[in-house]
Every structure is written in C-alpha cells, then in structure tokens.
Write an enzyme that holds these catalytic residues in place. Structure first.
Site, mmCIF file in Angstrom:
data_model
loop_
_atom_site.group_PDB
_atom_site.id
_atom_site.type_symbol
_atom_site.label_atom_id
_atom_site.label_comp_id
_atom_site.label_asym_id
_atom_site.label_seq_id
_atom_site.Cartn_x
_atom_site.Cartn_y
_atom_site.Cartn_z
ATOM 1 N N SER A 56 0.793 -1.235 0.000
ATOM 2 C CA SER A 56 0.000 0.000 0.000
ATOM 3 C C SER A 56 0.823 1.282 0.000
ATOM 4 O O SER A 56 0.244 2.378 -0.060
ATOM 5 C CB SER A 56 -0.950 0.015 1.199
ATOM 6 O OG SER A 56 -2.055 -0.818 0.960
ATOM 7 N N LYS A 59 0.093 3.861 -2.602
ATOM 8 C CA LYS A 59 -0.915 4.927 -2.480
ATOM 9 C C LYS A 59 -0.303 6.314 -2.327
ATOM 10 O O LYS A 59 -1.012 7.322 -2.436
ATOM 11 C CB LYS A 59 -1.852 4.603 -1.320
ATOM 12 C CG LYS A 59 -2.726 3.394 -1.628
ATOM 13 C CD LYS A 59 -3.413 2.825 -0.400
ATOM 14 C CE LYS A 59 -4.217 1.584 -0.795
ATOM 15 N NZ LYS A 59 -4.521 0.717 0.334
ATOM 16 N N SER A 111 -5.976 3.449 4.499
ATOM 17 C CA SER A 111 -5.443 2.607 3.426
ATOM 18 C C SER A 111 -6.552 1.945 2.621
ATOM 19 O O SER A 111 -6.454 0.777 2.224
ATOM 20 C CB SER A 111 -4.499 1.534 3.991
ATOM 21 O OG SER A 111 -3.635 1.066 2.986
ATOM 22 N N LYS A 215 3.275 6.498 5.058
ATOM 23 C CA LYS A 215 2.345 5.426 4.671
ATOM 24 C C LYS A 215 2.921 4.055 4.993
ATOM 25 O O LYS A 215 4.088 3.792 4.742
ATOM 26 C CB LYS A 215 2.047 5.515 3.172
ATOM 27 C CG LYS A 215 0.963 4.549 2.693
ATOM 28 C CD LYS A 215 -0.402 5.002 3.163
ATOM 29 C CE LYS A 215 -1.480 3.986 2.838
ATOM 30 N NZ LYS A 215 -1.439 2.813 3.760
#
Length: 365
Positions: A56, A59, A111, A215
């Site tokens: 993720s 992202k 997320s 993140k």
C-alpha cells in the site's frame, strides 16, 4: 598514577562513544534508504535499488496524482466498480457521493483500496488511464525502476518499485501542502453518514518525536513496508524499509542515525546576491544575479569544510533581459560529487537602449 588511569579510561569511553555515535544502524529490512527531503541526499542505503513489491505504499503516488488533478472539494459519485475491493476498505457504497478530500484521507489514513479505485476512476476516467498517469509521473520524478499496475498495491508480479524510487516519489509528494496535511493527520472525520472516522495506521506519528508521515503497507509477497518521515531542527528525513518485520523500529533507527550525525546547513539562500553581470546595450550597465532557490544540505561536522560551490555565468549579457530570467547555474559539490544545482536568475528587468541613447552614453564616457 591514579589520575592518569582515570584520564585514560575517560578517553577510552569517549572514543568508544564517538564510534557508536557514527555507526550505521543494524536493520532487518530487505531494502532500505534514508533520504533528506529537501536536497535528496542519501544518508543511508541498503539494497535501495532492488526491485520489490511495495504493497500500500503505492498509495503515495495515487494520492499525489489525486491532489495534482482537480479540486480537493470535488464530489465523487461512487459506482459499483469501486465497491467491495479486496483488502483494507473505507466501505464505500454504490451511488454514495463523497468529496475527493475525504477519499484522499481514507486512502492514506485507513489505506482504503476502494478509495484508491474511486480516485483512479474519478481522475483518469478509468483505472487503466490513471495507471498510465502514475507511471508517467514516476518517470518525470526520476523513479525509473518503478512500475504500477494498480492504484492500491494489491499483489501483482508486474507491480514493483525500489526503496530509492519510493523515497523520490515521497520527496516529490511532500512538496504539496495538501499531501503533508493528510499524511500528518492522526485522525479525520469524513463528511458521510457512516464509517466516517478515519484513524491513521502509521504509528510513526505517535511513537517518534517529530514524526509527520507517511504510509504503511503489507501484503504476503511484499511483507511489511513502511515509508515514514520526521522533522527535527529544520531537517526533514524520509526513511523507507521494504519487507521488514521490524519496520517501525528500523525506521526510527534510521531517523536517529540521520538526526544524530547530520546537521542541515544553508549553503546559500533564496535570492542571494552572487555577482553583478555586465550588460550590453541595456539601460543599466550591470545586472545583479541572484539564486533562484535556497540550498540546504545535511552535513556531518567534518564535511562542512569540504563543500565547493561552482558558478557558471557568461562574461556579459545583451539586453533586453526580463526579470527572473535564467542566466546561469550554481552547483554545490562535496568531495567532487555534485549534491545540488539550481538556476541563477536576473534580479531586475533591463531594457534595450536605442541608437541615440547609445550615442549619448558613448559621448558621456
């Protein structure tokens, strides 16, 4: 003799302390990097060019494209293709109307894979076109060993990056005020009827002094991946670890190493005067040349005297010259390696004089 013995012991302790102070951190990541956000200088590197899945942390690019295109308050109507996406979710439902800002907070804090698809369809028209935008933007940034095939990071053998590329993408994203606000938020309350409370999964914001992003990510093939950022004493660092079971603690070790051993130094300021340049046929005979941007570099104590600045300017310029026109370059070197370069620009406008004005000027001399 006793005093001498004590002094010798103190010296040994101080020497050992100085060694441990500069020792690079021992981490368990398959790949890692520590980068200065402003200059891009790499302060720690371990297999940072190895191509790996990034889960993720994908992202970060999704958010960057989402912020750069359209308005934050755009309203997005959710269609069925954005509902029920595998993995983490903010539980979008068909025909829901939600702002792009809320989708971006859901993307980065919770997320949300459904949020990633909704943003992709809203910006790109379809997911495929959005993926093309992601790959094109990554190449513009210089992330040349990255390939995106989706906006969320779910497993795919053709979806990969490197720790170095992720740091570059994050460096670019952190230039955006909106991105910085989103990734540093611990919580967010979305303007929706249900599932509206987003709690940031990135523990860096709570656990590390100065932590301000970015993140987390996890899939079975990628392992635990973390891109984190922290700021102290005017220096912001980006730490990236890929496939690291000790992800948060290893990022904190990298930060400690950076903040303990480096200091952010201003080599030259934005708008700093460099030289008066001779002007041919202008209403001014000389033009002040200034720097376009500030140059700050993280330096160790013993590196400060090794900085060399090289200036590239012509002997003279011919009028007319517009204010803020690029007229040269300034380069900063450390031990022969170029660390930073920026434009030198004209401080003022200089107009071209006509024949009679040139004649009068020659008579005055």
């Amino acid at each position: 003799m006793r005093i001498k013995t004590v002094l010798i012991l103190i010296t040994i302790v101080l020497f050992i302390s100085s060694i441990s102070y500069c020792t690079e951190p021992d981490i368990s990541a398959q790949s890692a990097i520590l980068m200065d956000t402003i200059s891009g200088r790499v302060l720690f590197d371990y297999n940072s060019q190895e191509k790996l899945p990034m889960a993720s942390t994908t992202k970060i690019m999704t958010a960057l494209i989402g912020i750069e295109n359209g308005n934050m308050d755009d309203i997005v109507k959710i269609n069925k293709d954005s509902v029920g996406i595998e993995g983490s979710s903010i539980y979008l439902y068909e025909d829901e109307e939600i702002s792009k800002k809320d989708l971006l907070y859901g993307l980065m804090l919770r997320s949300g894979n459904d949020s990633a698809v909704a943003i992709a369809k809203h910006i790109g028209g379809d997911v495929g076109s959005f993926i093309e935008m992601m790959n094109m933007r990554s190449k513009e940034i210089g992330a040349l060993n990255t390939n995106f095939v989706n906006p969320h990071g779910l497993e795919d053998k053709n979806h990969y990056t490197t720790a170095y590329d992720l740091a570059l993408i994050t460096k670019e994203a952190l230039k955006s005020k909106e991105f910085r606000e989103i990734v540093s938020a611990k919580t967010w309350v979305a303007n929706r009827d249900k599932n509206n409370y987003f709690y940031n999964k990135n523990k860096t914001l709570w656990q590390y002094d100065g932590g301000d992003g970015v993140k987390i990510g996890y899939t079975k093939s990628a392992g635990r991946c973390l891109v984190s950022s922290a700021t102290r004493k005017g220096m912001q660092l980006i730490a990236v670890v890929l496939n690291d079971g000790n992800w948060f603690n290893d990022c904190y070790k990298l930060f400690d190493y950076g903040f303990d051993n480096y200091e952010s130094i201003i080599v030259y300021d934005k708008g700093q005067f460099i030289k008066n340049l001779k002007i041919k046929d202008g209403n001014e005979e000389y033009l002040p040349v200034i720097t376009e941007d500030i140059c700050t570099l993280p330096l160790k104590e013993d590196e400060k005297e090794k900085i060399k600045v090289v200036i590239h300017l012509p002997d003279e310029l011919e009028a007319p010259i517009i204010k803020n026109t690029k007229v040269g370059r300034i380069e900063v070197y450390l031990d022969g390696e170029m660390m930073y370069t920026t434009n030198l620009i004209s401080k003022y406008e200089v107009k071209k004089i006509n024949f009679f004005e040139k004649l009068l000027r020659s008579l005055d001399k």
